[in-house]
Design a protein around this motif. Structure first.
Motif, PDB file in Angstrom:
ATOM      1  N   TYR A  42     -33.969   0.918 -71.761  1.00  0.00           N
ATOM      2  CA  TYR A  42     -33.137   1.844 -72.535  1.00  0.00           C
ATOM      3  C   TYR A  42     -34.022   2.341 -73.681  1.00  0.00           C
ATOM      4  O   TYR A  42     -34.505   1.536 -74.491  1.00  0.00           O
ATOM      5  CB  TYR A  42     -31.899   1.138 -73.094  1.00  0.00           C
ATOM      6  CG  TYR A  42     -30.777   1.015 -72.095  1.00  0.00           C
ATOM      7  CD1 TYR A  42     -29.616   1.774 -72.228  1.00  0.00           C
ATOM      8  CD2 TYR A  42     -30.879   0.160 -70.997  1.00  0.00           C
ATOM      9  CE1 TYR A  42     -28.574   1.669 -71.304  1.00  0.00           C
ATOM     10  CE2 TYR A  42     -29.852   0.051 -70.063  1.00  0.00           C
ATOM     11  CZ  TYR A  42     -28.703   0.808 -70.231  1.00  0.00           C
ATOM     12  OH  TYR A  42     -27.672   0.712 -69.307  1.00  0.00           O
TER      13      TYR A  42
ATOM     14  N   GLU B 138     -23.683   5.879 -75.491  1.00  0.00           N
ATOM     15  CA  GLU B 138     -23.061   4.568 -75.683  1.00  0.00           C
ATOM     16  C   GLU B 138     -23.869   3.508 -74.937  1.00  0.00           C
ATOM     17  O   GLU B 138     -23.460   2.999 -73.891  1.00  0.00           O
ATOM     18  CB  GLU B 138     -21.617   4.590 -75.164  1.00  0.00           C
ATOM     19  CG  GLU B 138     -20.717   5.603 -75.845  1.00  0.00           C
ATOM     20  CD  GLU B 138     -20.430   5.252 -77.295  1.00  0.00           C
ATOM     21  OE1 GLU B 138     -20.669   4.081 -77.675  1.00  0.00           O
ATOM     22  OE2 GLU B 138     -19.983   6.129 -78.049  1.00  0.00           O
TER      23      GLU B 138
ATOM     24  N   THR C 255     -32.755   4.479 -68.922  1.00  0.00           N
ATOM     25  CA  THR C 255     -31.614   5.162 -69.529  1.00  0.00           C
ATOM     26  C   THR C 255     -32.070   5.622 -70.906  1.00  0.00           C
ATOM     27  O   THR C 255     -32.539   4.816 -71.718  1.00  0.00           O
ATOM     28  CB  THR C 255     -30.405   4.220 -69.667  1.00  0.00           C
ATOM     29  OG1 THR C 255     -30.007   3.759 -68.364  1.00  0.00           O
ATOM     30  CG2 THR C 255     -29.234   4.966 -70.309  1.00  0.00           C
TER      31      THR C 255
ATOM     32  N   GLU D 171     -31.086   8.220 -66.444  1.00  0.00           N
ATOM     33  CA  GLU D 171     -29.846   8.826 -66.895  1.00  0.00           C
ATOM     34  C   GLU D 171     -29.845   8.835 -68.418  1.00  0.00           C
ATOM     35  O   GLU D 171     -30.765   8.297 -69.054  1.00  0.00           O
ATOM     36  CB  GLU D 171     -28.642   8.056 -66.360  1.00  0.00           C
ATOM     37  CG  GLU D 171     -28.647   6.578 -66.719  1.00  0.00           C
ATOM     38  CD  GLU D 171     -27.521   5.805 -66.032  1.00  0.00           C
ATOM     39  OE1 GLU D 171     -26.918   6.342 -65.095  1.00  0.00           O
ATOM     40  OE2 GLU D 171     -27.256   4.672 -66.454  1.00  0.00           O
TER      41      GLU D 171
ATOM     42  N   SER E   3     -22.955   0.969 -71.641  1.00  0.00           N
ATOM     43  CA  SER E   3     -23.717   1.163 -70.414  1.00  0.00           C
ATOM     44  C   SER E   3     -24.406  -0.123 -69.978  1.00  0.00           C
ATOM     45  O   SER E   3     -24.409  -0.465 -68.788  1.00  0.00           O
ATOM     46  CB  SER E   3     -24.761   2.270 -70.630  1.00  0.00           C
ATOM     47  OG  SER E   3     -25.585   2.415 -69.494  1.00  0.00           O
TER      48      SER E   3
ATOM     49  N   THR F 192     -27.359   8.475 -72.173  1.00  0.00           N
ATOM     50  CA  THR F 192     -26.114   7.922 -72.690  1.00  0.00           C
ATOM     51  C   THR F 192     -26.060   8.023 -74.210  1.00  0.00           C
ATOM     52  O   THR F 192     -27.097   8.027 -74.874  1.00  0.00           O
ATOM     53  CB  THR F 192     -25.953   6.439 -72.282  1.00  0.00           C
ATOM     54  OG1 THR F 192     -24.687   5.954 -72.728  1.00  0.00           O
ATOM     55  CG2 THR F 192     -27.045   5.576 -72.910  1.00  0.00           C
TER      56      THR F 192
END
Length: 416
Positions: free
Chosen positions: A325, A378, A349, A374, A382, A376
């Motif tokens: 992330y 949040e 992410t 992807e 996730s 996000t």
């Protein structure tokens, strides 16, 4: 932006400059207005690209094990402004920060300084009142023109030098090294970690100019297999470095060399068992910090720290799938950072977070070469949805992202 700092500025009606102006004139003038608190303190000054916070954390823990009263100034914060100023390992309290803010207001500092310059002055004021034996001072950006560079230290420490903040420090290692070398003061010892030859030459020339002793890792001192040695006869075995990653052994070596020198300077006897205990108990948030067995936080925000993170992952999780992330600040070399992360993972992410300088997750996604990515807003929600015992999740890219998420994550997983 320093979290919660604006609350104090608003309460005391203090204004600050919004543009960075190279040079030490403004902070020197401001410090004169508050009677130069930095002149009544002893400092270890730490500048470099990566490893500053970890090295300070290990030094602080070893000092405290010896009963040495410490103060620390970190940059940036881990959670908010209070943890940038620490007194004997405890964050400065709102009451203590109120007190120095009021003094700064009464001294007429409003509008004279940037946020970081103002915070540096406030830290010096708080430290003078606390009267520690030693202050561990982390430079913010560069060194030569950094607002912390208004002091004369007991020893200077440079853990690493790599490209960073190119718009301010330059586009070559030599230019960046010239900024870091600015913390070297006349006759004051300098401890350095592993440097590229071009950077090492810059540091070497500066030490010659300033008549400063230069102590180099793996030449004048070393750390391997739990054993520390230096050229003046110290040899300490059975040492444990609690911070993961091979680079932390280098940081530990610098920390031990500096602590031994300063403790002797304070006329205190080195106790090997206290040194072992202090090193073993060192901790710093956001440096491959374990939240759960499968969730880690690491503030890898430039290519050098990204490489260190990847090497750590290879060592700790050699055959485990990794899900990154990532959120980053504008102006960082995001492309190179992602290429390094992509060496060990194809699952990403990209995260939007609340900072005016944050890079949009969509922009990160566009420069990613990962086939599985992807975005996000949040990340914790996730992470909860995608968590699995079969892979490890690493939140990384910006310390500002980590500071925003860390408390929520600890509360969510029942740790805090």
């Amino acid at each position: 932006m320093i979290p919660k700092f604006n609350e104090y500025k608003e309460r005391f009606q203090m204004e600050s400059k919004h543009t960075i102006e190279p040079g030490l004139g403004a902070i020197t003038h401001a410090l004169e207005k508050v009677r130069n608190p930095q002149q009544n303190l002893k400092f270890i000054h730490v500048a470099g690209t990566n490893g500053k916070g970890s090295t300070i954390s290990m030094m602080n823990s070893m000092f405290q094990a010896h009963g040495v009263k410490t103060a620390c100034f970190y940059s940036p914060c881990f959670m908010d402004v209070h943890d940038q100023i620490q007194l004997n390992g405890e964050n400065i309290s709102p009451q203590q920060l109120d007190f120095v803010f009021l003094q700064a207001k009464e001294a007429g500092l409003s509008g004279l300084l940037t946020d970081f310059e103002l915070l540096t002055v406030l830290a010096f004021m708080a430290f003078e009142q606390f009267q520690p034996h030693i202050v561990l001072l982390e430079a913010g950006m560069g060194g030569r023109f950094d607002s912390t560079n208004v002091i004369t230290p007991v020893i200077s420490v440079i853990p690493s030098i790599a490209l960073e903040h190119e718009q301010f420090l330059g586009n070559t290692i030599v230019q960046v090294a010239s900024h870091k070398a600015g913390i070297i003061k006349e006759g004051i010892p300098v401890v350095v970690g592993p440097l590229e030859e071009s950077a090492e030459q810059v540091i070497f020339k500066e030490t010659l100019k300033k008549n400063s002793p230069l102590w180099k890792l793996n030449q004048d001192f070393s750390f391997a297999h739990g054993m520390y040695k230096n050229s003046v006869g110290h040899q300490i075995s059975h040492l444990t470095v609690p911070l993961p990653g091979p680079h932390q052994l280098d940081n530990a070596a610098l920390a031990i060399r500096s602590v031994i020198y300063v403790i002797e300077n304070l006329n205190i006897n080195i106790n090997e068992e206290l040194l072992r205990r202090g090193l073993k108990e060192a901790f710093i948030p956001g440096r491959f910090e374990k939240i759960t067995d499968t969730l880690y936080f690491d503030g890898a925000h430039n290519p050098a720290s990204a490489r260190a993170l990847v090497n750590t992952v290879k060592e700790v999780f050699p055959n485990t799938p990794i899900h990154f992330y990532v959120g980053m600040i504008k102006g960082k070399d995001a492309k190179t950072v992602l290429r390094i992360f992509e060496e060990i993972s194809s699952n990403f992410t990209f995260v939007d977070f609340e900072d005016e300088r944050s890079m949009p997750s969509s922009a990160l996604s566009k420069i990613s070469e990962s086939p599985y990515s992807e975005v996000t807003k949040e990340p914790l929600e996730s992470i909860l949805k995608t968590s699995s015992k079969t892979h490890v999740t690493i939140v990384t890219g910006s310390l500002y992202l980590l500071s925003e998420m860390r408390l929520r994550a600890l509360q969510l997983f029942g740790i805090f």
